[in-house]
Design a protein around this motif. Sequence first.
Motif, PDB file in Angstrom:
ATOM      1  N   GLY A 220       0.815  -1.213   0.000  1.00  0.00           N
ATOM      2  CA  GLY A 220       0.000   0.000   0.000  1.00  0.00           C
ATOM      3  C   GLY A 220       0.849   1.263   0.000  1.00  0.00           C
ATOM      4  N   GLY A 221       2.140   1.105   0.249  1.00  0.00           N
ATOM      5  CA  GLY A 221       3.024   2.258   0.183  1.00  0.00           C
ATOM      6  C   GLY A 221       3.929   2.425   1.391  1.00  0.00           C
ATOM      7  N   ALA A 222       3.495   1.924   2.556  1.00  0.00           N
ATOM      8  CA  ALA A 222       4.276   2.186   3.761  1.00  0.00           C
ATOM      9  C   ALA A 222       5.382   1.148   3.988  1.00  0.00           C
ATOM     10  CB  ALA A 222       3.360   2.258   4.978  1.00  0.00           C
ATOM     11  N   ASP A 250      -9.042   0.942  -0.836  1.00  0.00           N
ATOM     12  CA  ASP A 250      -9.501   2.309  -1.066  1.00  0.00           C
ATOM     13  C   ASP A 250      -8.834   2.915  -2.299  1.00  0.00           C
ATOM     14  OD1 ASP A 250     -11.240   4.388  -0.017  1.00  0.00           O
ATOM     15  OD2 ASP A 250      -9.412   5.557   0.170  1.00  0.00           O
ATOM     16  N   SER A 252      -6.891   5.187  -3.898  1.00  0.00           N
ATOM     17  CA  SER A 252      -7.227   6.497  -4.457  1.00  0.00           C
ATOM     18  C   SER A 252      -6.002   7.347  -4.754  1.00  0.00           C
ATOM     19  CB  SER A 252      -8.128   7.259  -3.478  1.00  0.00           C
ATOM     20  OG  SER A 252      -9.232   6.466  -3.109  1.00  0.00           O
ATOM     21  N   TYR A 337      -9.942  10.365  -0.391  1.00  0.00           N
ATOM     22  CA  TYR A 337      -8.626   9.735  -0.475  1.00  0.00           C
ATOM     23  C   TYR A 337      -8.066   9.436   0.910  1.00  0.00           C
ATOM     24  CZ  TYR A 337      -3.449  10.018  -1.054  1.00  0.00           C
ATOM     25  OH  TYR A 337      -2.094   9.830  -1.004  1.00  0.00           O
ATOM     26  N   GLY A 340      -7.955   6.060   2.737  1.00  0.00           N
ATOM     27  CA  GLY A 340      -6.967   5.015   2.489  1.00  0.00           C
ATOM     28  C   GLY A 340      -5.931   4.971   3.604  1.00  0.00           C
ATOM     29  N   ASN A 376      -4.273  -4.602   5.728  1.00  0.00           N
ATOM     30  CA  ASN A 376      -3.373  -4.965   4.640  1.00  0.00           C
ATOM     31  C   ASN A 376      -3.929  -4.508   3.308  1.00  0.00           C
ATOM     32  OD1 ASN A 376      -3.480  -7.711   6.626  1.00  0.00           O
ATOM     33  ND2 ASN A 376      -1.479  -6.803   6.249  1.00  0.00           N
ATOM     34  N   ASN A 377      -3.012  -4.137   2.448  1.00  0.00           N
ATOM     35  CA  ASN A 377      -3.366  -3.769   1.082  1.00  0.00           C
ATOM     36  C   ASN A 377      -3.802  -5.012   0.287  1.00  0.00           C
ATOM     37  OD1 ASN A 377      -1.795  -3.637  -1.850  1.00  0.00           O
ATOM     38  ND2 ASN A 377      -3.037  -1.843  -1.375  1.00  0.00           N
ATOM     39  N   GLY A 557       0.206  10.852   7.038  1.00  0.00           N
ATOM     40  CA  GLY A 557       0.954  10.639   5.814  1.00  0.00           C
ATOM     41  C   GLY A 557       0.493  11.495   4.652  1.00  0.00           C
ATOM     42  N   LEU A 558      -0.748  11.915   4.637  1.00  0.00           N
ATOM     43  CA  LEU A 558      -1.215  12.735   3.515  1.00  0.00           C
ATOM     44  C   LEU A 558      -0.454  14.051   3.490  1.00  0.00           C
ATOM     45  CD1 LEU A 558      -4.788  13.207   2.128  1.00  0.00           C
ATOM     46  CD2 LEU A 558      -3.261  15.151   2.364  1.00  0.00           C
TER      47      LEU A 558
HETATM   48  C1  LIG Z   1      -3.288   9.477   2.608  1.00  0.00           C
HETATM   49  C2  LIG Z   1      -3.016   8.020   2.564  1.00  0.00           C
HETATM   50  C3  LIG Z   1      -3.706   7.217   1.687  1.00  0.00           C
HETATM   51  C4  LIG Z   1      -3.483   5.855   1.645  1.00  0.00           C
HETATM   52  N1  LIG Z   1      -4.185   5.108   0.753  1.00  0.00           N
HETATM   53  C5  LIG Z   1      -3.990   3.774   0.728  1.00  0.00           C
HETATM   54  C6  LIG Z   1      -4.756   2.960  -0.158  1.00  0.00           C
HETATM   55  O1  LIG Z   1      -5.600   3.443  -0.906  1.00  0.00           O
HETATM   56  N2  LIG Z   1      -4.534   1.626  -0.157  1.00  0.00           N
HETATM   57  C7  LIG Z   1      -3.607   1.060   0.689  1.00  0.00           C
HETATM   58  O2  LIG Z   1      -3.447  -0.145   0.673  1.00  0.00           O
HETATM   59  N3  LIG Z   1      -2.881   1.801   1.525  1.00  0.00           N
HETATM   60  C8  LIG Z   1      -3.053   3.142   1.577  1.00  0.00           C
HETATM   61  N4  LIG Z   1      -2.338   3.887   2.467  1.00  0.00           N
HETATM   62  C9  LIG Z   1      -1.423   3.188   3.401  1.00  0.00           C
HETATM   63  C10 LIG Z   1      -2.198   2.674   4.616  1.00  0.00           C
HETATM   64  O3  LIG Z   1      -2.222   3.672   5.618  1.00  0.00           O
HETATM   65  C11 LIG Z   1      -1.577   1.429   5.218  1.00  0.00           C
HETATM   66  O4  LIG Z   1      -0.234   1.644   5.410  1.00  0.00           O
HETATM   67  C12 LIG Z   1      -1.763   0.214   4.362  1.00  0.00           C
HETATM   68  O5  LIG Z   1      -3.116  -0.016   4.117  1.00  0.00           O
HETATM   69  C13 LIG Z   1      -1.209  -0.991   5.049  1.00  0.00           C
HETATM   70  O6  LIG Z   1      -1.260  -2.129   4.194  1.00  0.00           O
HETATM   71  P1  LIG Z   1       0.080  -2.748   3.616  1.00  0.00           P
HETATM   72  O7  LIG Z   1       1.025  -2.895   4.774  1.00  0.00           O
HETATM   73  O8  LIG Z   1      -0.323  -4.034   3.038  1.00  0.00           O
HETATM   74  O9  LIG Z   1       0.586  -1.787   2.599  1.00  0.00           O
HETATM   75  C14 LIG Z   1      -2.534   5.274   2.506  1.00  0.00           C
HETATM   76  C15 LIG Z   1      -1.823   6.075   3.379  1.00  0.00           C
HETATM   77  C16 LIG Z   1      -2.061   7.430   3.415  1.00  0.00           C
HETATM   78  C17 LIG Z   1      -1.290   8.274   4.379  1.00  0.00           C
END
Ligand SMILES: Cc1cc2nc3c(=O)[nH]c(=O)nc-3n(C[C@H](O)[C@H](O)[C@H](O)COP(=O)(O)O)c2cc1C
Lengths: 578, 235
Positions: A220-222, A250, A252, A337, A340, A376-377, A557-558
């Motif tokens: 998901g990015g983190a 989500d 977005s 957004y 997410g 989890n993503n 994080g946004l």
């Molecule tokens: C503004 C913002 C939007 C996010 N949108 C998403 C999203 O759409 N999908 C997602 O998987 N994680 C999103 N994240 C990261 C989640 O906070 C979270 O780290 C993630 O869902 C964890 O799943 P993962 O460890 O499998 O990546 C977003 C984070 C931020 C700060």
Amino acid sequence: MIDTTASIDLSQLEPVLTKYNGRRREALLPLLHEAQAIYGWLPGAVQEAIGKTLRVPLADIHGVVEFYSMFYSEPTARRVIRVCEDPACSLANAQGVMAAIEAKLGIHHGETSADGLVTLEHVPCLGMCELAPVALDGERPFGHLTPNTIDDFLNGTHPEAAAQPYGEPMWTLARVGKVDPGSLDDYQTHGGYQALAKAVAMGPDALIELADKSGILGRGGAMFPLGRKWFFTRGAAGKPSQKHIVVNADESEPGTFKDRCLLEEDPFAVVEATTVAALAVGAENGWIFVRGEYPRAVSRLREAVRQARDAGYLGRNILGQEGFNFDIEVRVGAGAYICGEETALFEAIEGKRGFPRIKPPFPTTHGLFGQPTSINNVETLVAVLSVLTQGLEAWQAIGTAKSPGSKLFCLSGHVAKPGVYEIPFGKTIRELIEMAGGVPGGKAIQAVLMGGAAGAFVKPDELDMPLTYEDARSRNIPLGSGVVMVFDETADLRQTLYELSRFFAHESCGKCFPCQLGSQRQMEIWDRIAHNGGAKATDKQVLLDVGFTMTETSLCGLGQTAASAVLTALQRWPELAE
Amino acid sequence: MSETVTLKIDGREVTVPKGTTILDAAAQIGIEIPVICYHPHLTANGLCRICSVDAGFRTQLAACVTACADGMDIQTRSEDVVRGRRTILEMLNSTITLDEAPEILELVEEYDADTGRFAEGKRRESPVYDDNPFYIRDYNQCINCWRCVQVCADDAQFTYALSFDGRGFETRIGTFQGYGMTDTTCVFCGQCVGACPTGALKPKRQALLEQGIDPDEIFYQTRRGRKKRSEEAGG
Ligand SMILES: Cc1cc2nc3c(=O)[nH]c(=O)nc-3n(C[C@H](O)[C@H](O)[C@H](O)COP(=O)(O)O)c2cc1C
Ligand code: SF4
Ligand code: SF4
Ligand code: FES
Ligand code: FES
């Protein structure tokens, strides 16, 4: 015009209210969605009736309706046309498409036609960037629009496009395009539910160890290690009935559309993978939170959950395992957004405005409803299925030692074949772009946006970076959600920076001052630079100060990444603000 | 015996019970960290971020909501910290009217914030609501500190008359359907007015006095309002 004074017939709402009788605030978003499906918008009397049923204060309902872009407290047509004007679509003449629709319907952004039948909006990225430019007509997604095909689009004869797998789709995307997304039988014919059987045979501890060894970091990015998240949630105090698996669907982040591909084309895999996660963590409650702009994904997922439940893959004593109880509820977002962000997503499920929470405490101990939660993503979880079915050795044999396995990338913008690409970690950005057919028309690359709107711009001489977590870290170029958006030499990067800034200004939740104020100021400056008089001598320093302040002091994080694209662009092309 | 943690703030060592915020730990050794949204009797939500300090982490930390941890080495006034605070103040000042928020104006002065820096920026404008006999709401002065919403809800009154309109920059304090206060659940306890750190919420008497209205007339206006309301409630 819609008659705003006409009295609202509440009897239509009665059956819905009866269904939700006894529920509490957590049912607010689903109930608002159902009410809006009846009336097209949410009249005050309807909100009051909902407040009474769920025992939610009216002020709070108001706050929720106001927060989410897809809830309307003003008369709105049942048919809403949403045209994306974010970067990938903008590169493909979204503005021309929007202008043609405006001319045809005789209405502008935010307006409803005189006969009350259609409302038009331009909206942030719809997660279909590979089909740019795109629009949603009610629940139907359309891509590849042009000003000349507007009539087909408006009368529904323009073809609906389906997601396709590209690259080396042998792991996470293995079934996409091959399996019938509406059939559990077909899913099983394609190897479905073998992973869950293996997981049950291994047991939770071995499963968590496998996740650790797979090296899967959150997609998901983190980039948090999946195995550790499961381990912490499993170890947190609480019974299985008090623990949750939340799937973050989500999606977005502008430029991201990989999860949509899985949700629409392989929904049973998402359901199976969620069940595997539940086994690992020891959680009885599953939630899949899908953005409101993915109606096709929502209906396919709901159907998949239903079939899985009927077949005993959800429910009590799954696969005959005494005490393996788990079920899934599909929840639908409403245009935000920020939902997410994991804690804002919990707030949304709980029926509140999507304000992120202060961390710590972290979700693994204090997540949904304050209970231990592994969030989890979609891609993160589905990746585990191939580790289970194809084996850890096969997974580790691809990718690099530090980034084993494969990853999905979202190619968009100026590439010949935009789409979702699955590749083993380690290929370079340049190789990936070449896989996608390079830049059309033999034009040169000017810039590539990596990781999403919250990511970083790179120059053509940085494209030999291998796509691995270790290289991304050492060069400070986020892989984020796998976005690779290509801009050729003709692209106007000032316009793109304006669009990215507009996105964050629109999506800031407004909780903390630096992001609430800074995202607005950043957008205003790029608006002037791109459209209205150009840059002033002071702009660069102001952008650097605003960007620094959002990055360093925002609550979530946004805001912490709302200036990332701008700051990385200014490092590489300072002249953009000159 | 409760656990303690030891850390350094501006180079000085301090030992505090686990769970103590950086803000409180700093105060113990006489280091003042500025606050805007924080109020000791209300739930801290970490909104304004003016209390951000530098501990060498990925981002700065909001001192009012961050617990001290062993070994932290915190700078409360480094160049980076000042840069963030100054910019927040400049952006806030360009968004709303701070004329009746002396404590924030002092910070603007102290941090040398350039009050003309965002002169072309949009301001968050709002009508002035004079819809009840007890207080006036002028959200042109509202900083979105949430105190009024919190005291009206779980932090004190459990009345839930206030919430939010919009989101992001356009977030404003609002009521259900934009109703005037007399049409909401408001019980006119006045706690929101007391908690408001700016001139956004003001007792009607004070507002009328400021407008130079004769005290007898004020008495008449506010009395009449109260009577009218009790008649409504009785009828
Ligand atoms: C503004 C913002 C939007 C996010 N949108 C998403 C999203 O759409 N999908 C997602 O998987 N994680 C999103 N994240 C990261 C989640 O906070 C979270 O780290 C993630 O869902 C964890 O799943 P993962 O460890 O499998 O990546 C977003 C984070 C931020 C700060
Ligand atoms: S950083 Fe932005 S999105 Fe996050 S809490 Fe602050 S205002 Fe909301
Ligand atoms: S009205 Fe006053 S108390 Fe309420 S949010 Fe605004 S500044 Fe804070
Ligand atoms: S769908 Fe338009 S930019 Fe993503
Ligand atoms: S005082 Fe700490 S965030 Fe406002």
